[in-house]
Design an enzyme around this catalytic site. Structure first.
Site, mmCIF file in Angstrom:
data_model
loop_
_atom_site.group_PDB
_atom_site.id
_atom_site.type_symbol
_atom_site.label_atom_id
_atom_site.label_comp_id
_atom_site.label_asym_id
_atom_site.label_seq_id
_atom_site.Cartn_x
_atom_site.Cartn_y
_atom_site.Cartn_z
ATOM 1 N N ASP A 38 -8.622 -0.638 6.421
ATOM 2 C CA ASP A 38 -8.423 -1.809 7.275
ATOM 3 C C ASP A 38 -7.048 -1.768 7.922
ATOM 4 O O ASP A 38 -6.718 -2.627 8.729
ATOM 5 C CB ASP A 38 -8.562 -3.096 6.462
ATOM 6 C CG ASP A 38 -10.011 -3.450 6.177
ATOM 7 O OD1 ASP A 38 -10.799 -3.484 7.127
ATOM 8 O OD2 ASP A 38 -10.341 -3.682 5.008
ATOM 9 N N LYS A 84 0.815 -1.215 0.000
ATOM 10 C CA LYS A 84 0.000 0.000 0.000
ATOM 11 C C LYS A 84 0.851 1.268 0.000
ATOM 12 O O LYS A 84 0.342 2.365 -0.246
ATOM 13 C CB LYS A 84 -0.942 0.001 1.207
ATOM 14 C CG LYS A 84 -2.043 -1.058 1.156
ATOM 15 C CD LYS A 84 -3.038 -0.773 0.047
ATOM 16 C CE LYS A 84 -4.158 -1.794 -0.030
ATOM 17 N NZ LYS A 84 -5.190 -1.625 0.973
#
Length: 403
Positions: free
Chosen positions: A121, A76
């Site tokens: 998340d 990410k």
């Protein structure tokens, strides 16, 4: 569960999709991030796992290890920072900001009152928070009830303001949108919805760096025949398949999508032929894949390219984590987080069901790739699941490398 996708074809990469995501734009994103101090220099490793390949009866098994992409611990670090860069360049065109200079904080005084918000998340939020801190703008992160305190603390360490809600991931996405609307902030999300596609596209485009490194590492070698990808909302997979599809064209690998059985939105999308919601509780140990609704933008890339969709159990994921951590004489021990091993767990499940393996061509000629997208981003959770700390696994890895 396994389902074949009748809409997946072998045509060249369509021009309509290339106008949205392309190798050229992926390469630009890669260059912009090259000097960011939070990314490690050079490509992440592409390891061969010959012993595990032999166990599974295939010719080759390789894993791209994204745990060492940066101190953020996951892939990410490539998506949210690029999306934030492109957002700022679009929002302030008159300033003529230089992308590398943005990440070096050269324009922090001008951006101190610019605020971005996102639900997460864990890993996307951490990547966004880290990029915002480097650039000098404000960042607000919305966390749902199942995000661990460890992950919250890791995000807060990069200066983000944390907002907790009692609901699930999809409800946190809705809350982030409400905050943005009421405060005049901008949502930087990795999932798309009606009227919101530009930023998720930029996030997905950032993941093209992984595919570019894979292609470069395989130069002069036979390409992979199969690529196993993990689900979530579909953003990572779209970023990878779009690049490999454009590069290999009609000779692209066979793509298999794997996701938790209780967070099966992509599987259900394949069954229904349109972006769909998950049918289960969306409460999985694979926290990064515990998403209830397919990204419509990602689905535009996945529907015509992913050949099979399947689901796995939490127990199968943990078993895959343990196998990678253990290693063998020929296979380097690896720290792979709970959301990073879906591809391997799916491969193991298919091989154990001989009929399915034959249908997919998983035989002695198959050359298979999966991507380990994160390390122990929640060290306590990792240790609890495996009964061993990430530090212990890394010590075994170092010993293996010296042997």
């Amino acid at each position: 569960m396994l389902v074949s996708n009748p809409k997946a074809g072998r045509q060249p990469y369509p021009q309509a999709l290339q106008a949205v995501m392309s190798i050229a734009t992926a390469e630009q994103s890669r260059q912009w991030l090259a000097d960011w101090g939070l990314l490690n220099r050079g490509p992440t490793p592409l390891y061969a796992l010959p012993d595990l390949a032999a166990e599974l009866g295939i010719a080759q098994l390789s894993v791209k290890d994204e745990s060492v992409r940066s101190q953020l611990g996951s892939f990410k670090a490539l998506g949210a920072p690029i999306a934030l860069l492109r957002l700022i360049l679009r929002t302030f065109p008159a300033q003529q900001f230089e992308p590398r200079g943005l990440l070096q904080g050269q324009y922090a005084d001008l951006l101190a009152h610019f605020t971005v918000v996102s639900a997460t998340d864990g890993n996307h939020g951490k990547g966004l928070a880290a990029a915002a801190q480097s650039i000098g703008c404000r960042c607000v992160i919305v966390l749902h009830a199942n995000v661990s305190v460890e992950r919250e603390q890791a995000i807060a360490a990069f200066g983000a303001q944390i907002v907790r809600i009692a609901g699930n991931y999809d409800e946190s996405v809705e809350h982030a949108a409400e905050l943005a609307a009421s405060h005049g902030w901008t949502v930087v999300s990795d999932t798309s919805y009606e009227g919101y596609e530009v930023i998720p596209r930029d996030v997905m485009q950032g993941y093209g760096t992984i595919a570019a490194e894979i292609v470069e590492a395989m130069a002069g070698q036979a390409p992979f025949t199969h690529v196993f990808l993990q689900g979530g909302v579909g953003g990572l997979a779209a970023g990878i398949v779009s690049y490999l599809w454009e590069h290999y064209g009609e000779q692209r690998p066979l793509f298999v999508m794997v996701e938790p059985e209780q967070a099966d939105c992509l599987y259900q999308s394949a069954v229904l032929g349109k972006p769909a919601r998950a049918t289960g509780s969306v409460d999985s140990v694979m926290a990064g894949l515990a998403c209830g609704e397919t990204s419509p933008l990602a689905w535009r890339f996945l529907e015509p390219s992913v050949d099979y969709f399947m689901t796995i159990s939490d127990d199968q994921a943990v078993a895959a984590m343990r196998r990678l951590a253990t290693g063998s004489a020929g296979d380097i021990p690896l720290v792979a987080g709970e959301s990073s091993v879906a591809g391997l767990a799916g491969l193991v499940q298919l091989v154990q069901g001989a009929g399915a393996a034959a249908d997919l061509g998983l035989d002695s000629k198959a050359r298979v790739l999966f991507i380990s997208t994160e390390g122990a981003t929640a060290p306590g959770v990792y240790a609890e699941l495996l009964g061993e700390s990430a530090a212990s696994v890394l010590a075994r890895q170092r010993a293996w490398a010296r042997a």
